[in-house]
Design an enzyme around this catalytic site. Sequence first.
Site, mmCIF file in Angstrom:
data_model
loop_
_atom_site.group_PDB
_atom_site.id
_atom_site.type_symbol
_atom_site.label_atom_id
_atom_site.label_comp_id
_atom_site.label_asym_id
_atom_site.label_seq_id
_atom_site.Cartn_x
_atom_site.Cartn_y
_atom_site.Cartn_z
ATOM 1 C CG ASP A 44 -5.390 3.038 15.651
ATOM 2 O OD1 ASP A 44 -4.799 3.597 14.745
ATOM 3 O OD2 ASP A 44 -5.276 2.249 16.502
ATOM 4 C CG ASP A 63 -5.416 -6.014 17.799
ATOM 5 O OD1 ASP A 63 -4.909 -6.394 16.557
ATOM 6 O OD2 ASP A 63 -4.276 -6.380 18.382
ATOM 7 C CB VAL A 64 -7.398 -5.410 12.446
ATOM 8 C CG1 VAL A 64 -7.637 -4.110 12.316
ATOM 9 C CG2 VAL A 64 -5.790 -5.752 11.992
ATOM 10 C CG ASN A 90 -4.318 3.490 6.596
ATOM 11 O OD1 ASN A 90 -3.428 3.045 6.049
ATOM 12 N ND2 ASN A 90 -3.813 3.583 8.098
ATOM 13 C CE1 TYR A 159 4.199 -3.625 5.295
ATOM 14 C CE2 TYR A 159 6.012 -2.794 3.798
ATOM 15 C CZ TYR A 159 4.622 -2.491 4.889
ATOM 16 O OH TYR A 159 4.033 -0.946 4.008
ATOM 17 C CE LYS A 163 1.214 -3.644 3.848
ATOM 18 N NZ LYS A 163 -0.184 -2.215 4.239
ATOM 19 C CB THR A 194 3.879 8.075 9.145
ATOM 20 O OG1 THR A 194 4.284 6.234 8.668
ATOM 21 C CG2 THR A 194 3.106 7.957 7.149
HETATM 22 N N1 LIG Z 1 4.545 4.632 5.983
HETATM 23 C C1 LIG Z 1 4.624 4.349 5.377
HETATM 24 O O1 LIG Z 1 5.717 4.165 4.698
HETATM 25 C C2 LIG Z 1 3.808 3.468 4.511
HETATM 26 C C3 LIG Z 1 4.235 2.630 3.047
HETATM 27 C C4 LIG Z 1 3.339 1.959 2.330
HETATM 28 C C5 LIG Z 1 1.879 1.859 2.890
HETATM 29 N N2 LIG Z 1 2.225 1.793 5.069
HETATM 30 C C6 LIG Z 1 0.962 0.917 4.532
HETATM 31 O O2 LIG Z 1 0.019 2.098 5.483
HETATM 32 C C7 LIG Z 1 -0.755 1.734 6.573
HETATM 33 C C8 LIG Z 1 -0.415 2.929 7.656
HETATM 34 O O3 LIG Z 1 0.813 2.708 8.187
HETATM 35 P P1 LIG Z 1 1.771 4.497 8.839
HETATM 36 O O4 LIG Z 1 2.221 4.110 8.497
HETATM 37 O O5 LIG Z 1 0.251 5.341 9.045
HETATM 38 O O6 LIG Z 1 2.082 4.062 10.069
HETATM 39 P P2 LIG Z 1 1.201 3.938 11.871
HETATM 40 O O7 LIG Z 1 2.098 3.518 12.532
HETATM 41 O O8 LIG Z 1 1.462 5.457 12.004
HETATM 42 O O9 LIG Z 1 -0.355 4.441 11.234
HETATM 43 C C9 LIG Z 1 -0.967 2.351 12.067
HETATM 44 C C10 LIG Z 1 -1.781 2.812 12.893
HETATM 45 O O10 LIG Z 1 -3.150 1.686 12.495
HETATM 46 C C11 LIG Z 1 -3.118 1.543 13.600
HETATM 47 N N3 LIG Z 1 -2.994 -0.806 14.290
HETATM 48 C C12 LIG Z 1 -1.812 -1.063 14.123
HETATM 49 N N4 LIG Z 1 -1.977 -2.469 13.993
HETATM 50 C C13 LIG Z 1 -3.245 -2.468 14.100
HETATM 51 C C14 LIG Z 1 -4.756 -3.298 14.502
HETATM 52 N N5 LIG Z 1 -3.671 -4.482 14.731
HETATM 53 N N6 LIG Z 1 -5.260 -3.000 14.695
HETATM 54 C C15 LIG Z 1 -6.018 -1.780 14.184
HETATM 55 N N7 LIG Z 1 -5.174 -0.819 14.570
HETATM 56 C C16 LIG Z 1 -3.732 -1.483 14.149
HETATM 57 C C17 LIG Z 1 -1.956 1.867 14.851
HETATM 58 O O11 LIG Z 1 -2.400 1.918 16.270
HETATM 59 C C18 LIG Z 1 -1.607 3.378 13.894
HETATM 60 O O12 LIG Z 1 -2.561 3.967 14.421
HETATM 61 C C19 LIG Z 1 0.040 0.342 6.731
HETATM 62 O O13 LIG Z 1 -0.957 -0.529 6.165
HETATM 63 C C20 LIG Z 1 1.401 0.569 6.509
HETATM 64 O O14 LIG Z 1 2.376 -0.783 5.547
HETATM 65 C C21 LIG Z 1 2.371 3.251 5.009
#
Ligand SMILES: NC(=O)c1ccc[n+]([C@@H]2O[C@H](COP(=O)([O-])OP(=O)(O)OC[C@H]3O[C@@H](n4cnc5c(N)ncnc54)[C@H](O)[C@@H]3O)[C@@H](O)[C@H]2O)c1
Length: 265
Positions: A44, A63-64, A90, A159, A163, A194
């Site tokens: 992360d 950082d990815v 993720n 977005y 995806k 989240t």
């Molecule tokens: N929350 C939703 O409604 C939802 C719905 C569908 C899909 N998603 C997907 O789920 C995944 C996680 O989302 P979430 O809701 O848990 O978000 P979140 O913000 O709670 O967690 C995301 C995590 O990813 C890390 N991150 C972000 N960019 C980064 C980078 N460049 N390098 C390394 N780490 C990085 C952040 O520091 C954080 O810890 C994402 O891919 C998101 O697109 C979320």
Amino acid sequence: MTDDPTGAQEFTGYKALVTGGASGIGRATAELLARRGAHVAVLDRDPADLPETGGPLVAHRADVTDDASVRAAVGAATDALGGLDIVVNNAGMGAQGTVEDNDDAEWQRVFDVNLLGIVRTTRAALPHLRASAAAGRAPAIVNTCSIAALAGLPQRALYSASKGAVYALTLAMAADHVREGIRVNCVTPGTVDTPWVGRLLDAADDPVAERAALEARQPTGRLVTADEVAAAIAYLAGPHSGSTTGTALAVDGGMQGLRLRPAGR
Ligand SMILES: NC(=O)c1ccc[n+]([C@@H]2O[C@H](COP(=O)([O-])OP(=O)(O)OC[C@H]3O[C@@H](n4cnc5c(N)ncnc54)[C@H](O)[C@@H]3O)[C@@H](O)[C@H]2O)c1
């Protein structure tokens, strides 16, 4: 960390890496895999409260969007774990607006994180996953995709496109690596409760009305929980899904497949 209420320990001896594992869906997934017996590394850019040494979840700061930092983190995590069997791609970021609303730099930024982040992490991990397969284990990759890949949502052009690319990449990766014994699947969550969605609600003009609108969009009438997505990811990552590859598992409260009539009519 408590025992998993299901008592399942199917990940005993498995080594897993979860990107974006410090928060939300990734955090719930990392904790679930650990409760079920896996040794888990979190990659992360912001490890938050996770320790960078010791503890059941060890964070590796990267950082990815930065290939060198991803390679270093995947290498360090694999060394510390003693191998790698599972990768959960993720980490992701959001974007709002129609196709008119984001400039080129924003399009490139979101694709850099959401799509190329998966490419970089997987590229670094594949040699270790091949070693896992060669050792007779059952390596697997799970990507966090989204309902936005499969259904047209308003104000989510960038977005959704990112995806959609994750969905297509999941299928292509599954085809490329099936004969190496590596399975590749994704989950397609609806709106998940989240910190990310919390930030969106905080930024809304009327957070209560916005939350109600998001809940109403899902046939179940509520947001998905991070634990529900984690359970789906764990299924796809684990030994009970050995014949499942190249699939998208919906965790969306029925959002993609159902067409309800208004309540009471
Ligand atoms: N929350 C939703 O409604 C939802 C719905 C569908 C899909 N998603 C997907 O789920 C995944 C996680 O989302 P979430 O809701 O848990 O978000 P979140 O913000 O709670 O967690 C995301 C995590 O990813 C890390 N991150 C972000 N960019 C980064 C980078 N460049 N390098 C390394 N780490 C990085 C952040 O520091 C954080 O810890 C994402 O891919 C998101 O697109 C979320």
